[in-house]
Design a protein around this motif. Structure first.
Motif, PDB file in Angstrom:
ATOM      1  N   LEU A   4       1.777   7.012  -4.030  1.00  0.00           N
ATOM      2  CA  LEU A   4       1.720   5.560  -3.057  1.00  0.00           C
ATOM      3  C   LEU A   4       0.421   5.838  -2.970  1.00  0.00           C
ATOM      4  CD1 LEU A   4       4.148   7.602  -0.253  1.00  0.00           C
ATOM      5  CD2 LEU A   4       4.685   5.860  -1.541  1.00  0.00           C
ATOM      6  N   THR A   5      -0.448   6.339  -2.370  1.00  0.00           N
ATOM      7  CA  THR A   5      -1.948   6.433  -2.500  1.00  0.00           C
ATOM      8  C   THR A   5      -2.435   4.893  -3.862  1.00  0.00           C
ATOM      9  OG1 THR A   5      -2.630   8.248  -3.711  1.00  0.00           O
ATOM     10  CG2 THR A   5      -2.292   8.675  -1.459  1.00  0.00           C
ATOM     11  N   GLU A   6      -2.036   5.686  -5.135  1.00  0.00           N
ATOM     12  CA  GLU A   6      -2.442   4.383  -6.344  1.00  0.00           C
ATOM     13  C   GLU A   6      -2.004   3.080  -6.150  1.00  0.00           C
ATOM     14  OE1 GLU A   6      -2.021   7.880  -9.980  1.00  0.00           O
ATOM     15  OE2 GLU A   6      -0.362   6.984  -9.296  1.00  0.00           O
ATOM     16  N   LEU A   7      -0.416   2.945  -5.012  1.00  0.00           N
ATOM     17  CA  LEU A   7      -0.293   1.705  -4.364  1.00  0.00           C
ATOM     18  C   LEU A   7      -0.921   0.649  -3.915  1.00  0.00           C
ATOM     19  CD1 LEU A   7       2.200  -0.159  -5.282  1.00  0.00           C
ATOM     20  CD2 LEU A   7       3.219   1.553  -3.397  1.00  0.00           C
ATOM     21  N   PHE A   8      -1.131   1.821  -3.491  1.00  0.00           N
ATOM     22  CA  PHE A   8      -2.895   0.499  -2.740  1.00  0.00           C
ATOM     23  C   PHE A   8      -3.845   0.463  -2.439  1.00  0.00           C
ATOM     24  CE2 PHE A   8       1.598   1.735  -0.015  1.00  0.00           C
ATOM     25  CZ  PHE A   8       1.105  -0.284   0.781  1.00  0.00           C
ATOM     26  N   ALA A   9      -4.115   1.437  -3.933  1.00  0.00           N
ATOM     27  CA  ALA A   9      -5.241   1.374  -4.607  1.00  0.00           C
ATOM     28  C   ALA A   9      -6.702   2.550  -3.322  1.00  0.00           C
ATOM     29  CB  ALA A   9      -6.402  -0.016  -5.140  1.00  0.00           C
ATOM     30  N   ILE A  10      -6.305   3.342  -2.476  1.00  0.00           N
ATOM     31  CA  ILE A  10      -6.833   3.733  -1.414  1.00  0.00           C
ATOM     32  C   ILE A  10      -8.092   4.814  -1.947  1.00  0.00           C
ATOM     33  CG2 ILE A  10      -6.250   6.191  -0.009  1.00  0.00           C
ATOM     34  CD1 ILE A  10      -4.873   3.901   1.313  1.00  0.00           C
ATOM     35  N   ASP A  11      -7.712   5.328  -3.100  1.00  0.00           N
ATOM     36  CA  ASP A  11      -9.160   6.552  -3.861  1.00  0.00           C
ATOM     37  C   ASP A  11      -9.876   4.903  -4.094  1.00  0.00           C
ATOM     38  OD1 ASP A  11      -8.007   8.138  -3.516  1.00  0.00           O
ATOM     39  OD2 ASP A  11      -7.359   8.439  -5.751  1.00  0.00           O
ATOM     40  N   THR A  12      -9.700   4.170  -4.002  1.00  0.00           N
ATOM     41  CA  THR A  12     -11.430   2.724  -4.610  1.00  0.00           C
ATOM     42  C   THR A  12     -11.396   2.729  -3.018  1.00  0.00           C
ATOM     43  OG1 THR A  12      -9.844   0.675  -4.280  1.00  0.00           O
ATOM     44  CG2 THR A  12      -9.765   2.000  -5.991  1.00  0.00           C
ATOM     45  N   GLY A 291       9.391   2.331   3.845  1.00  0.00           N
ATOM     46  CA  GLY A 291       8.462   3.098   4.201  1.00  0.00           C
ATOM     47  C   GLY A 291       7.143   3.302   3.556  1.00  0.00           C
ATOM     48  N   ALA A 292       6.624   2.598   2.030  1.00  0.00           N
ATOM     49  CA  ALA A 292       5.808   2.514   1.198  1.00  0.00           C
ATOM     50  C   ALA A 292       4.705   1.245   1.991  1.00  0.00           C
ATOM     51  CB  ALA A 292       5.973   2.394  -0.162  1.00  0.00           C
TER      52      ALA A 292
END
Length: 387
Positions: A4-12, A291-292
């Motif tokens: 889920l977080t990779e889908l939105f590239a949150i870590d970047t 939901g994602a």
């Protein structure tokens, strides 16, 4: 497949320190809290002191405050930790929020140096528990109507009244109590062993069961003048504390949503219906995708508000936007994920129904959705529609 977080590239969007704090909080929550939470929830209890001391060892209590044994993190780092704790259960994040963003923050922001030195280091370590007593039986959304009153008798203060829905009230060592005085609404630090103080645990809850909730009563509770929070005058002071706690909810609710989505995705991939995985059906994928998207938007909003808070420019209206949107969407995600799990979704073998039930409370406390709608509406129109 991306997470889920990779889908939105949150870590970047996170710094190295932010990623480290989030990772540490996630590992701690999964290892120390996750294995026990369903049992605590079913039993309707929580070992508050033990959990608080674990939080203290990890530096989670009052972590965004500076000095007095507090970790001194950024607001965003605090929010990310809230996300990981609420990914396990909202009751656990409530313990963290009430201790750090309500009770400790009230002392930190409005207390004397002596009060800070007396309470904050022990509270940061989890060795002393605090509660925040604002809500009354007849005054929830309208705290300004409170009937709890304090009057001066010589150099002392005498406190009378009742409070309700107080997290950790029966276990607290000190209660931050808000009362009406001849000088307006003031705050007091009330050691819970003071004569005339009584706390009764509230049972029969269907939500936030892994959290201790109490009603408090004050019957001629006599306090020295040193119990008064000297820098808290008027309703703005307790509302300022609530804004601190609401900020944590903006992040925390997304942790609950993430757990529900991850559970539903894993379940749908392994559950076979009509001889193929549930995940292979269009309606299931539509639920997961919707939901994602809401989860991703909520996390991006939380991070934006975190950056604003760290820059010193966050407004209370913006916190209301975050609380209204993220809790409302998290609850919708939890309800939809429950449908993917079918009958299994209502059991404690899976966390989804527990999160959905908890989020019903999170939707209500620290400002109902209706209150935050009116806050936002007033900010945009200039008209006060509360009365």
């Amino acid at each position: 497949m991306p997470s889920l977080t990779e889908l939105f590239a949150i870590d970047t969007l996170l710094t190295d320190d932010e990623r480290q704090i989030q990772s540490s909080a996630r590992a701690f929550a999964a290892q120390q809290l996750g294995p026990h939470i369903s049992d605590w929830y079913e039993a309707g209890t929580l070992p508050v002191r033990e959990v608080a001391q674990e939080f203290g060892r990890l530096g989670l209590l009052g972590m965004h405050l500076h000095g007095y044994g507090c970790a001194g993190t950024t607001a965003t780092e605090y929010g990310l930790a809230c996300m990981e704790i609420e990914a396990i259960d909202s009751g656990l994040r409530s313990l963290m929020s009430v201790q750090g963003s309500l009770a400790m923050y009230a002392i930190y922001a409005y207390g004397s140096e002596e009060q800070k030195q007396q309470w904050l280091p022990q509270m940061a370590a989890g060795d002393k528990i605090g509660c925040f007593a604002l809500t009354e039986p007849d005054f929830g959304s309208n705290p300004g109507g409170m009937r709890t009153r304090a009057y001066q008798d010589g150099s002392d203060w005498v406190l009378n009244g009742t409070k309700m829905w107080i997290t950790n009230g029966t276990l607290a060592d000190v209660a931050v109590v808000w009362a009406r005085t001849d000088d307006g609404i003031r705050g007091f630090l009330v050691p819970t062993d003071t004569p005339g103080f009584a706390a009764t645990e509230m049972k029969r809850k269907l939500s936030l069961r892994a959290s201790v909730t109490a009603s408090l009563s004050f019957d001629e509770v006599r306090l020295p003048s040193s119990a008064l929070l000297p820098n808290a005058r008027g309703l703005r002071a307790p509302l300022g504390c609530l804004s601190e706690a609401r900020f944590g909810i903006v992040f925390g609710s997304m942790g609950a949503a993430r757990t529900c989505l991850e559970t539903a995705i894993e379940y749908a991939q392994t559950r076979e219906v009509f001889e193929k995985p549930l995940a292979g059906y269009q309606l299931t994928q539509a639920k997961i995708a919707d939901g994602a998207v809401e989860f991703g938007k909520g996390v991006l909003l939380a991070l934006h508000l975190g950056r604003l808070k760290d820059s010193g420019s966050l407004t209370s209206e913006q916190v209301s936007v975050g609380k209204l949107n993220n809790v409302r969407e998290a609850l919708g995600i939890a309800r939809q994920c429950r449908t993917i799990l079918g009958a299994n979704g209502i059991t404690l073998d899976y966390p989804v129904m527990r999160h959905a039930s908890n989020l019903e409370t999170v939707l209500t406390y620290e400002g109902t959705s209706e209150v935050h709608q009116l806050v936002i509406g007033q900010a945009l129109t200039g008209e006060n529609a509360f009365r």
